[in-house]
Structures are given as C-alpha cells and as structure tokens.
Scaffold this active site. Structure first.
Site, PDB file in Angstrom:
ATOM      1  CG  ASP A   1      -0.829 105.230 -46.608  1.00 23.43           C
ATOM      2  OD1 ASP A   1      -1.723 105.701 -45.884  1.00 23.43           O
ATOM      3  OD2 ASP A   1      -0.530 104.027 -46.619  1.00 23.43           O
TER       4      ASP A   1
ATOM      5  CD  GLU B   1      -5.874 103.725 -37.426  1.00 20.70           C
ATOM      6  OE1 GLU B   1      -5.110 103.770 -38.421  1.00 20.70           O
ATOM      7  OE2 GLU B   1      -6.739 104.567 -37.224  1.00 20.70           O
TER       8      GLU B   1
END
EC number: 4.2.1.20
Lengths: 412, 268
Positions: free
Chosen positions: B62, B51
């Site tokens: 995040d 990824e």
C-alpha cells in the site's frame, strides 16, 4: 555448498512445508525478482571463481578471518572458559560486512546498478553503504525515523560513504517499517535494483542466502577452536534479533551434537512486560515480511511494537531457520533484559578492554548466565559488533562522561 | 445468506457492454459505522463490486494514502470481527463484497474459521496481495470448501507460466496490478497494463480487473477500454481523508466520485 537436514528445501521451507517455517509470502510483483535472485545465488555459490573472489574480498578488504580470543580475565571472574569470536574487529565493526559484501558482489554479477537496504541500529546500513562504495553502486538506505534520531552518528557515516538515507515515519518508525518501505521501493525498481536484506529473515531465498554469506563466522570459529584449544566448545552463544550473526555462528555446529547452541533474544524491560523483543520466547507462529516464523503479534495478527535498548535487536520477527531450530530443540533461545546486557557490556569493557555493541552484550550476558551453570566448560560467544555506535546509549544508561565529575575507580 | 460470486457482477456488466467498477475502502475508516455508510454510498452510486480492506500493521503493497486510512482504523481499535461485520452490512445490499487482506490476520484468525465466518457474513471471497497460489494451499482448500472467490494477483513481471498457474487457481476474477509499484492515484497511465491484460486473457476465461491508480472517470474509461473491471481504492480513500470533520460532505463527495467513475466505465 553442502546440503544438510537443517537446510531449507527448494521452496524455502525449513523442516519441510508441513512444519511451515519460512517459505515465500510476497506480492506476485516480486516473485520474478526473488526467483532470479535464487538462481543467481545458487549459481554463484556453485561457481568457484565467485567463492574465491568473495573470500579474497573478505580477507583483503574486511580483515577476515576475525580472531578467536580467549577472554582470560573475564573467564577467571565467571569460572568458565569464555572464547570470543571477534567480529567486532571486522571492517565497519560488525559481522554485517560479510553479508553485504556477498550480496553486493552478487548484485554486480547480476548486472544491477543500485542497491537498497533497511537498517535498525545503522550497522547494516553502514555496511551496505560501504559495500556500495566499494563496488561503485548507487545506494539508498531506509531507516525508521526513531532510529535515525537515536543512531545519528551512523546516519552521518552512511552519508559520508555516499548513501542516501530515508527516514521512515510510518508505523512504529523502526526497523520493521524500514523493511516495509524498502520492499515498496523494490517493487517499483526491481529491474535495476537489488535489495541487500540485512538479516536472515524475509522471503526465500534471503534466509538461506544471508546464512551462506555469514556462515564463515562459525566455520572460522570451529576451525580456530580446534586448532587453538584442541576441542570443540561445550556451548556456543549469539544474540538474536533477526538472527544473521547467530545463524552465521550456529551453522558450522549444527551437526556437532555435543555442542549446545544458545540464542539470546532482547528481553527489554522484561518478558512479563509489553516492552521487549523476545520473539521466539513470547511470539506466536505468523507471517511477517514474507516468511512464516515467530512474530510478536496481537490476537488479530497485527504486529506488536517491540522494544530493546539495542536498536539492532528491536525487531518483532526472527529468521525462519531460528524458528525451526527452536521448534526442533536443536537450539535454545532465552531472553536477556536491557539491564543484564548493559551490566555485561560494562563487565567486558572493564575486564578485557573490549566495548561490545549492545546487541553483542546480550550474547555476553547470556554466556555469563551459562557460565554459572557450567563451571569449567568452554563457551564460545560471537562478539558480533563493537560498541562505538552505542556510546550514546552507554552514556545515558551509566550517566557517564560528565566533564565536571571525577570518574570512580571501576569495580573488579 | 447466499454468497454471490464476483463473477456474476462482471457478467452483468459485460451484458451491459461495459466494464465493472470495483471500489475499495478499508474497514473501520473513518470508524466502523462510518466505513459501512461510505461503502453503502459507493454501492448506491454505482460500484458493482466492493472490496473491504482489512487494516494491517505492515501493508507492504500500500501507498501512503491507504496506509494512512488503515492506520487510522487500527488506532480506532478495528478488529477482524469488525471487518466481517462491515462485510455483512455491505453484502446485505446484494453487491458482491470481497475482503482484501494481507495474510497474517487470516492465519491468526484461523484459515478455516475465517473462510466459514466470511461465507456466513455473505462475503464473496478474498483478494490476497501477499499470498500467491503456490504459497496458499490451505486458503485454496478452505475457500473451495465454503464456495468463496479466490482472487490472486498477476503483475507485469509475472512470467506466462506464473500467469497460467495463478489464473488456474483464481475464482471470480483476476486482479491485474498493472504498474510495478504500490497503490496510489497516478496522473499518468501505464503502458504495462494493456499487455498484461492481454497475456492474462490468453490464459483464462475469467474476467480481468485492473488496479492502476485510477482517480477519475476519464481514466476509468481508458482502462475500461481493455479490461473487464476497473479497480479504484486510493481515490476513494483520499476523498474521505479530505473531509475529516464533515461526514455528510465526505459521503457526498464519495458519491460524486463514484458516479464519475461509473460514468467512465460506461463510455469506454
């Protein structure tokens, strides 16, 4: 709740999905919570007992309806009739109290025990801390570290009201980063926590729900204007950061074709410089904080740091209904610079004895500009908040308060 | 360049009787060339799928570790075209390479243009943490037109109806965010992961990868016991953050961590 062509559809799109303003661009983890909130908000607004309780709290606790005041000396000076919707007289000093009392009442109805909020200038944080104290809810407020420093008085107010204030150091350490941090908290706490969103932006249903809780500004002002002056205003004006006070004023007038609608954005140091927050004027369509709207962004879609002398307007996005109103031409959005806003703040202070918030001073400055173009017309301005919190800004800008100097006689 | 679906990597791992190891790093971290070197090191040491994160100014999902790396990449001037260049370099190894991105940079680049350029770079598809299938018809159409994987997320809070809707729109694999919270390495495992994987498997034949804050081989082995893929991000980022001034040492540590994790998915 009446549905108009200006409302979002059931998925939160203003103007339909083909136009694409609003919607819900959010992590799957929060979709269930947003669905739960949507159902709870719609049920509550259709429940006469909820609406009655909300109105009673606004009346008895927040001091509403706020007056509509004819600013005669200011009007004489500018040659048009200026009416001020005095949201600065509300409990906690701004229109924000309407939104948070609505959302906190809904939080109680949903059986949740904790609220989180983000704040820029601190007004929404103070209002949230106030509502949490009123309803007996735990409260955490996220605030950009830049803003905690420039709005230290509001941090102290939140603390005194029992809220925990978390300074956010990431990104530009301002309002947008506080929203990011609050969303992160919410992902992890959604089972018992409600997010009291501070403006009419964000994912569905926040833009519509916040509008519903603030639309009393316009409903009251429209009725007051008819009752006190026998006619609707020619134009209405409000400042626009995220746009909650503006949408609260505009909603009642959207179907009144004879009423021109103006939103005034933060032009900062000028829209031809990088230092402003005039999102509709200078931004492009994009997705920020869960909705498609105008966003100040670079050519790679990275959010650009905004600037305004007013922390409350210092936001690189705007509520999606404003994007829709701008795109359809129903409302006109224009930038007002820091300097124009501060001059308007001084003029209103000296002509009427009313010190507005710097946010609201943008609307006043815009109205002064309109007055010059519309002699004799009636212009209704939403004075969304009072200026106590901005005295530090005023002291610095005007060089005030030196105890060793004799203050000059004011001009005008 | 032939685009390889991530599903191929999952099928190969399954044929070996193990879970796949999916490794994440944001592009441009510590810089574009350094990021490519790091991702290649992860491929060589045993990652089955890569990824590549597209650094974004407002990364809602995040945690602080990944945000710090993304911020460093942004301050270094990373552009969307650099992300595509990184994909091209990593995909050239033959390992399926997807981009993980928040939605606005794709919309700004142009959805159709992004899909076309990603496909021509050899990218396998997209993971979209803030785009659910019901909000993403334009991306679904573009991905289908360019034969790209659409990897949407399911969460413990997802209803069965939404899991069915989401998995029906996925191609490649399904990304199960098995904790309610942001990314980041965790010391304790979640009791939400197993039931979520089971509910997802009931809805689809696609492989299910789990992102759970895994940071070592033992945790990878535990997740691999019930999932088709183990997704690791923050631990890789942390390894590079811990070696700011010694690239070679950082790459060695990255390879060692990858080998530990690759061993974990093999002993489940």
């Amino acid at each position: 709740m009446t549905t108009t062509t200006w409302d979002a559809d059931e998925r939160g799109w203003f103007g339909g999905p083909e136009h694409g303003w609003g919607g819900r661009f959010m992590p799957e983890a929060l979709v269930a919570a947003l669905d739960e909130l949507t159902v709870a908000w719609q049920d509550a607004m259709a429940d006469p007992s909820f609406v009655a309780e909300f109105e009673a709290i606004l009346r008895d606790y927040a001091g509403l309806p706020s007056p509509l005041y004819f600013a005669e000396r200011l009007s004489d000076k500018v040659g048009a009739r200026i009416l001020l919707k005095r949201e600065d007289l509300n409990h906690t000093g701004a229109h924000k109290i309407r939104n948070v009392l609505g959302q906190a009442l809904l939080t109680k109805r949903m059986g949740k025990t904790r609220v989180i909020a983000e704040t820029g200038a601190g007004q929404h944080g103070v209002a949230s801390a106030t509502a949490a104290a009123y309803f007996g809810l735990d409260c955490t407020v996220y605030m950009g570290a830049v803003d905690t420093r420039r709005q230290a008085l509001n941090v102290a107010r939140m603390n005194l009201l029992g809220a925990k204030v978390v300074p956010v150091e990431s990104g530009s350490a301002t309002l947008k980063d506080a929203i990011n941090e609050a969303l992160r908290d919410w992902v992890a706490s959604v089972d018992h926590t409600a997010y009291l969103f501070g403006t009419a932006a964000g994912p569905h249903p926040f833009p519509s729900m916040v509008r519903d809780f603030t639309r009393g500004i316009g409903d009251e002002a429209r009725a007051q204007c008819l009752e006190q002056y026998g006619a609707l205003p020619d134009a209405i004006a409000a400042c626009v950061g995220g746009g909650s006070n503006a949408i609260g004023l505009f909603t009642a007038f959207l179907e009144d074709e004879g009423v021109e609608i103006f939103g005034f954005e933060a032009g900062g140091e000028g829209v031809d410089t990088p230092r402003h927050a005039a999102t509709i004027h200078a931004g492009q369509s994009g997705v920020l904080h869960g909705a498609r709207t105008y966003v100040m962004q670079d050519e790679d879609g990275q959010t650009v740091e905004s600037h305004s002398i007013s922390a409350g307007l210092d936001y690189p996005g705007v509520g999606p209904q404003h994007a829709h109103l701008a795109a359809t031409g129903r409302a006109t959005y224009l930038p007002v610079t820091d300097d124009e806003a501060m001059q308007a703040l001084a003029l209103l202070s000296r002509t009427e004895g009313i010190i507005p918030a710097v946010e609201s001073a943008h609307a006043v400055a815009g109205a002064l500009r309109l007055a010059a173009e519309r002699p004799g017309q009636t212009i209704l301005v939403n004075l969304s908040g009072r200026g106590d919190k901005d005295m530090g800004t005023a002291i610095e800008y005007f060089g005030l308060g030196n105890p060793d100097e004799v203050t000059e006689e004011p001009v005008g | 360049m032939t685009v390889t679906s991530t599903r191929i990597a999952f099928e190969k791992a399954k044929a070996d009787g193990r879970a796949a190891l999916v490794g994440y790093l944001p592009a441009g971290f510590p810089d574009v060339a350094g990021g490519i070197d790091a991702l290649r090191a992860m491929v060589e040491a045993g990652c089955d799928v890569i990824e590549v994160g597209l650094p974004y100014s407002d990364p809602v999902m995040d945690g602080p570790t990944i945000q710090a790396a993304a911020q460093q990449a942004l301050e270094g001037g990373i552009r969307t075209t650099d992300v595509l260049r990184t994909v091209e370099a990593v995909a050239a190894t033959g390992t399926p390479t997807v981009v993980m991105t928040y939605w606005n940079p794709v919309e700004r680049y142009g959805v159709e243009r992004f899909a076309a350029d990603l496909a021509s770079a050899g990218g396998a598809g997209l993971i979209t943490p803030d785009l659910t299938p019901d909000s993403g018809p334009e991306w679904i159409a573009a991905a289908d037109a360019h034969d790209l994987d659409k990897i949407f997320l399911v969460a413990p809070s997802s209803t069965d109806e939404r899991i069915a809707m989401t998995t029906a729109a996925c191609r490649g694999f399904v990304y199960a965010t098995a904790v309610m919270g942001v990314t980041g390495a965790r010391t304790t495992t979640s009791d939400l992961a197993g039931p979520l994987v089971a509910r997802t498997r009931a809805a689809t034949d696609l492989p299910v990868g789990v992102g759970l804050g895994v940071s070592n081989g033992d945790q990878a082995a535990e997740v691999a016991s019930y999932a088709d893929g183990v997704i690791v991000g923050s631990a890789f980022v942390r390894t590079l953050l811990d070696h700011p001034h010694d690239r070679a040492a950082g790459l060695r540590a990255l390879a060692a961590l990858t080998e530990d994790l690759a061993g974990g998915v093999r002993r489940a």
